[in-house]
Motif scaffolding. Structure first.
Motif, PDB file in Angstrom:
ATOM      1  N   THR A  70       0.862  -1.185   0.000  1.00  0.00           N
ATOM      2  CA  THR A  70       0.000   0.000   0.000  1.00  0.00           C
ATOM      3  C   THR A  70       0.903   1.240   0.000  1.00  0.00           C
ATOM      4  OG1 THR A  70      -1.711  -1.162   1.224  1.00  0.00           O
ATOM      5  CG2 THR A  70      -1.801   1.252   1.218  1.00  0.00           C
TER       6      THR A  70
ATOM      7  N   ALA B 186      -3.258  -5.483  -0.859  1.00  0.00           N
ATOM      8  CA  ALA B 186      -3.463  -4.041  -0.659  1.00  0.00           C
ATOM      9  C   ALA B 186      -4.910  -3.650  -0.933  1.00  0.00           C
ATOM     10  CB  ALA B 186      -2.516  -3.255  -1.560  1.00  0.00           C
ATOM     11  N   ARG B 187      -5.613  -4.362  -1.875  1.00  0.00           N
ATOM     12  CA  ARG B 187      -6.994  -3.994  -2.179  1.00  0.00           C
ATOM     13  C   ARG B 187      -7.908  -4.242  -0.993  1.00  0.00           C
ATOM     14  NH1 ARG B 187      -5.769  -8.587  -5.060  1.00  0.00           N
ATOM     15  NH2 ARG B 187      -6.961 -10.488  -4.493  1.00  0.00           N
TER      16      ARG B 187
ATOM     17  N   LEU C  92      -7.473  -1.114   1.358  1.00  0.00           N
ATOM     18  CA  LEU C  92      -8.055   0.153   0.884  1.00  0.00           C
ATOM     19  C   LEU C  92      -9.560   0.135   1.111  1.00  0.00           C
ATOM     20  CD1 LEU C  92      -6.032   0.660  -2.420  1.00  0.00           C
ATOM     21  CD2 LEU C  92      -5.624   1.668  -0.166  1.00  0.00           C
TER      22      LEU C  92
ATOM     23  N   VAL D 137      -2.661   1.343  -4.326  1.00  0.00           N
ATOM     24  CA  VAL D 137      -1.872   0.127  -4.527  1.00  0.00           C
ATOM     25  C   VAL D 137      -0.574   0.507  -5.219  1.00  0.00           C
ATOM     26  CG1 VAL D 137      -1.841  -2.172  -5.573  1.00  0.00           C
ATOM     27  CG2 VAL D 137      -3.973  -1.234  -4.665  1.00  0.00           C
TER      28      VAL D 137
END
Length: 655
Positions: free
Chosen positions: A117, A188-189, A192, A214
């Protein structure tokens, strides 16, 4: 215990060295470095895990935990070194490669980009008042608070100082091992979440987080903390500045001390009270002495013919009569005694300075005056013979603070005494003397020093009580950055004690400035003229006496009343010390009057008379020569008087 060291020790050392070179050569390109506090951590090597945990989040691990992680890392490293199945794992892709093996295998290369991230900050991480460790710690704490995630599971992957970007990766909360596997990473998704940016901004407003996304690839750079960001840098800078400032102050102080010593030395040389006799002696032909009742008087035979007369009683003039109230007279026998002894050279040292000043003289005709200017060495010899007549001390106790120079003090018999004031016991004292004028005119001039800041009121009291019509100022306020005189003149109006001073008119003239002043005190008014001669250069007489001749003529014309005979009052003349330039002006003024009335002048007698009234008048032989130049310049203006034939014959015979 058996020794594991081979018998051939040099060969063993060479093998170890080659192995290290091979390891560094193969592994250096695939190393990922994170630098904090000027130390670089290699994330590729499992042993670096312990270093990274201690540097990034040391406050989350106690000593036991760090020890267990270190042991596990060592065990894992040892197992990988012994297991040949891991050879293929060491050949993974160099940049951001995902291991081709299962997710249970440890990640030994860069963290894959889908797990990173990227956080963009709006502040510079190179700020001198904030370290990178502080920024990283604050950012991790903010994410931990927003995501409700343990801080120890939020790690730093890379940092870009150029773009103020930090790459983070998140580990699952159950992960406890020291070796990172792909299964331990959180994509990372998943991190978020909606409103994540706003929440982080609220939690860490000082970081000014502008974007969270990302990873799409950021620049990796090894970071070394600049010197100016070190905590000791402000103290070192302040210490250096302080040392430089102290050095400058010390240098300035030494320069000031040197200048004061130089000034004191120059003043001592100028105001030396000793009587110096010239190295070059004037040529005297057959000098002889005449023995009066007291001490001998030196007379040159060439300048005084021997005449058989009875002893003549010459009444003492000037100093002895007017100052001391004595009616005594001097008896001089002009008949040489048969026992008179002759000597060569200057007068004997036993001759007192007072007798020299009372008796010396050298009258010059107009022609002799012109010739004397052409031979300055003769004038120098004549000047060196004159005693200075400086008083040793002043009779007024505590008056030293009112003297500009400690060695220039007024002679007591001619000192100007001001009216006493009850509030100031020293109010009657001022460094000033009366100077006799042409033919012994009493109180024709007053020679005084340049006023100081605390004697300006005394100066104006002197002007008022003496009813002086004219003030002549022959000095600048500063010369060569040295104070010479305090500015006692107001711009238009000023009050000095009980005296009000009005400047009525200012007239610019060639070489000097004329001011018309009006003094008012207790309802009475007094009009005076102030002449400020500004053309005198520093430490030498002017090159052209023309301007001073015009000033002397104007002052001499304005000092008398309408009948042209009775003077209005004494003319006050001052420079800085009140003896050098002041003596030039007063002596030249008396000489001009004598030259106009008698067509001859006695400069030596004039200077001796002035020194009787104020010691040290005419300080240098150059000033003595300059008086002759002034008189010679004025002599050209007089009507030529041609001698008769008999007078010329007598002059030739005398020569």
């Amino acid at each position: 215990m058996e020794s594991v060291v081979p018998a051939n020790l040099p060969s063993f050392i060479c093998l170890i060295f080659l192995g290290l070179v091979f390891t560094v050569g193969n592994g250096g390109a695939r190393s990922l470095h994170y630098t904090t506090a000027s130390k670089t951590v290699n994330l590729r090597r499992p042993n670096s895990i312990r270093q990274l945990t201690q540097q990034i989040h040391p406050f989350h691990l106690n000593d036991d935990t760090v020890s267990r992680i270190s042991d596990r890392a060592n065990v894992g490293l040892h197992s990988r070194q012994l297991d040949g199945d891991h050879d293929e794992e060491k050949k993974m892709v160099k940049k951001r490669a995902v291991p081709r093996t299962s997710s249970s295998l440890a990640i030994t290369t860069a963290i894959p980009s889908e797990y990173i991230t990227v956080v963009t900050l709006g502040i510079s991480m190179k700020a001198p008042n904030r370290s990178i460790d502080d920024v990283v710690s604050e950012l991790r704490n903010a994410f931990a608070y927003v995501l409700k995630w343990p801080v120890r599971n939020i790690r730093v992957d890379k940092i870009s100082l150029a773009g103020n970007v930090i790459g983070l990766y998140f580990l699952k909360s159950g992960m406890t091992g020291s070796i990172i596997h792909a299964s331990d990473l959180i994509p990372a998704r998943d991190v978020l979440q909606p409103q994540l940016l706003k929440s982080v901004q609220l939690q860490a407003p000082e970081l000014n987080v502008t974007n969270i996304m990302v990873d799409h690839g950021i620049y990796i750079k090894t970071y070394t903390i600049p010197l100016w960001t070190q905590p000791f840098f402000p103290y070192v800078t302040a210490a250096i500045c302080l040392v430089v400032l102290l050095l400058l102050i010390l240098i300035l102080y030494l320069c000031c001390c040197r200048m004061e010593e130089k000034m004191a030395k120059e003043e001592d040389e100028i105001t030396n009270q000793q009587i110096f006799y010239p190295t070059l002696k004037p040529e005297m032909m057959d000098p002889l002495t005449v023995q009066p009742d007291s001490s001998p008087v030196f007379i040159a035979q060439s300048s005084m013919p021997v005449v058989q007369t009875q002893p003549t009683r010459v009444k003492a003039k000037g100093l002895l009569e007017s100052r001391r109230g004595s009616n005594a007279s001097l008896t001089i026998d002009l008949n040489p005694s048969p026992d008179t002894l002759c000597w060569t050279g200057t007068p004997p040292k036993e001759t007192s300075g007072l007798e020299f000043l009372l008796s010396a003289g050298n009258r010059l005709s107009r022609r002799d005056l012109r010739n004397a200017v052409k031979m300055p060495i003769t004038l120098y010899e004549e000047f060196w013979e004159i005693p200075m007549n400086h008083p040793e001390k002043v009779s007024v106790a505590g008056s030293g603070m009112k003297n500009r120079y400690k060695t220039i003090i007024p002679n007591e018999h001619s000192r100007v005494i001001l009216p006493d004031e009850e509030s100031d016991p020293l109010s009657s004292y001022i460094n000033a003397n009366y100077i006799r004028g042409y033919e012994g005119e009493p109180n024709a001039y007053i020679a005084t020093q340049g006023p100081m800041s605390h004697t300006i009121v005394d100066f104006w009291r002197l002007v008022w009580y003496e009813k002086s019509p004219i003030i002549v100022m022959i000095t600048k306020l500063k010369e060569k950055n040295k104070p010479k005189c305090e500015n006692y003149l107001p711009e238009r109006y000023g009050i000095f004690g009980d005296i009000e001073v009005f400047v009525e008119k200012i007239i610019e003239k060639n070489g000097y400035i004329l001011r018309h002043l009006t003094l008012r005190c207790h309802g009475e008014c007094l009009g005076i003229l102030h002449f400020w001669y500004t053309s005198w250069p520093d430490h030498k007489p002017p090159d052209n006496p023309r301007v001073l001749v015009e000033l002397i003529k104007e002052v001499d014309l304005r000092r008398y009343k309408n009948n042209g005979v009775t003077p209005k009052g004494p003319v006050i003349v001052h420079c800085s010390a009140g003896i050098g330039r002041t003596g030039c002006f007063v002596g030249a003024s008396i000489g001009v009057r004598q030259l106009r009335e008698e067509h001859s002048v006695d400069v030596l007698g004039i200077v001796c008379s002035m020194r009787l009234d104020r010691g040290g008048m005419i300080q240098t032989h150059e000033q003595y020569e300059f008086i002759h130049q002034i008189l010679c310049e004025y002599e050209r203006e007089l009507e030529e008087v041609y001698p008769t034939e008999s007078q010329l014959d007598d002059a030739y015979l005398t020569d």
